[in-house]
Write a protein that holds these residues in place. Structure first.
Motif, short mmCIF file in Angstrom:
data_model
loop_
_atom_site.label_atom_id
_atom_site.label_comp_id
_atom_site.label_asym_id
_atom_site.label_seq_id
_atom_site.Cartn_x
_atom_site.Cartn_y
_atom_site.Cartn_z
N ARG A 160 34.13 37.83 36.06
CA ARG A 160 34.85 38.22 34.84
C ARG A 160 34.69 39.71 34.53
N ILE A 161 33.67 40.34 35.10
CA ILE A 161 33.49 41.78 34.88
C ILE A 161 33.61 42.55 36.20
N ALA A 162 34.33 41.98 37.16
CA ALA A 162 34.47 42.62 38.47
C ALA A 162 35.08 44.02 38.36
N MET A 163 36.13 44.15 37.56
CA MET A 163 36.78 45.45 37.41
C MET A 163 35.85 46.45 36.71
N LEU A 164 35.09 45.98 35.74
CA LEU A 164 34.16 46.85 35.03
C LEU A 164 33.04 47.31 35.97
N ARG A 165 32.57 46.42 36.82
CA ARG A 165 31.54 46.78 37.80
C ARG A 165 32.09 47.81 38.79
N GLY A 166 33.33 47.61 39.22
CA GLY A 166 33.93 48.56 40.15
C GLY A 166 34.08 49.94 39.53
N ASP A 200 24.04 47.95 44.94
CA ASP A 200 24.32 46.73 44.18
C ASP A 200 25.71 46.18 44.51
N TRP A 201 26.69 47.07 44.65
CA TRP A 201 28.05 46.64 45.00
C TRP A 201 28.09 46.07 46.42
N LEU A 202 27.29 46.66 47.32
CA LEU A 202 27.29 46.22 48.71
C LEU A 202 26.61 44.86 48.89
N ILE A 203 25.50 44.65 48.19
CA ILE A 203 24.76 43.40 48.38
C ILE A 203 25.25 42.28 47.47
N ALA A 213 37.54 48.74 46.66
CA ALA A 213 38.46 47.61 46.60
C ALA A 213 38.57 46.93 47.96
N TRP A 214 38.66 47.74 49.02
CA TRP A 214 38.75 47.17 50.37
C TRP A 214 37.51 46.33 50.67
N TYR A 215 36.34 46.84 50.31
CA TYR A 215 35.11 46.11 50.60
C TYR A 215 35.07 44.78 49.86
N SER A 216 35.58 44.75 48.63
CA SER A 216 35.61 43.49 47.88
C SER A 216 36.50 42.47 48.58
N ARG A 217 37.64 42.91 49.10
CA ARG A 217 38.55 42.00 49.80
C ARG A 217 37.96 41.57 51.15
#
Length: 223
Positions: A70-76, A122-125, A195-199
């Motif tokens: 729910r906070i994915a965009m905020l984290r990005g 944090d975003w990577l793991i 964004a690419w990494y999330s996909r």
């Protein structure tokens, strides 16, 4: 067990970031040099403040068993701004005295180096479980662009700029434009990469597990 590890990592990082910011305020007030409008006009302060809020919010969600999607965009957004802070400071400002931007030496290390790297890790793991499109990621650029516009308007009015590379009186208007464009391009590239990494991570989670070597993938004959 993994969730507990993530909670601990995010909690320590969030509190460390907040402590560094509070230390800055306390020390500047003690010196009689604290000016709230100027202090909160630093991109470093704004990005680190957002990072601490997002990290502590993540801790609350994980601890209550809720998803961070729910906070994915905020984290990005927070990850992008911290990376811009870290890279920007290293490339453009690391040759200057740290005391020009932080009141305490260890704050400089935390806010400009440690937290940007840790937030990226944090975003990577722990990437979001939902893929973020490149188009949606461009929304993250709104804040940096607004920040540059705000600084450009406020600077002449108060005769103060948070960073020398944004001060046309020090480097000229052309230099400010070139650096601003460079930062915008950097932010766009980082946004696309995040964004690419999330996909990519979502795709790898959803990919079917290949059958063991030598297996045909079909059940054997009935016996």
């Amino acid at each position: 067990m993994r969730t507990l590890g993530l909670i601990g990592f995010k909690l320590i990082l969030g509190l460390l970031t907040l402590t560094a910011l509070v230390t800055e305020v306390v020390v500047l007030i003690d010196r009689g040099t604290f000016e709230a409008a100027n202090f909160f006009s630093y991109f470093t302060v704004e990005s680190n403040l957002l990072a601490s809020v997002v990290l502590l919010l993540s801790v609350g969600l994980l601890a209550s068993g809720r998803s961070l999607d729910r906070i994915a965009m905020l984290r990005g957004a927070s990850t992008l701004y911290m990376l811009v802070t870290g890279i920007g400071f290293t490339v453009l400002l690391s040759g200057l005295e740290a005391t020009q931007f932080t009141a305490v030496a260890w704050d400089n290390t935390v806010l400009h180096y440690l937290v940007p790297v840790a937030v990226a890790i944090d975003w990577l793991i722990d990437p979001p479980a939902v893929g973020i499109s490149s188009r949606k990621a461009m929304i993250w650029l709104t804040f940096p662009l607004v920040y540059v516009a705000y600084t450009s308007i406020r600077g002449p009015l108060v005769d103060w700029y948070p960073y020398p590379f944004l001060d046309p009186g020090e480097n000229g208007v052309a230099a400010v434009i070139v650096v601003s464009i460079g930062i915008a391009v950097l932010a766009a590239l980082i946004s696309l990469a995040l964004a690419w990494y999330s996909r990519f991570r979502v795709a790898t989670r959803e990919a079917p597990t290949p059958p063991p070597a030598g297996s045909t993938g079909h059940p054997g004959p009935a016996r």
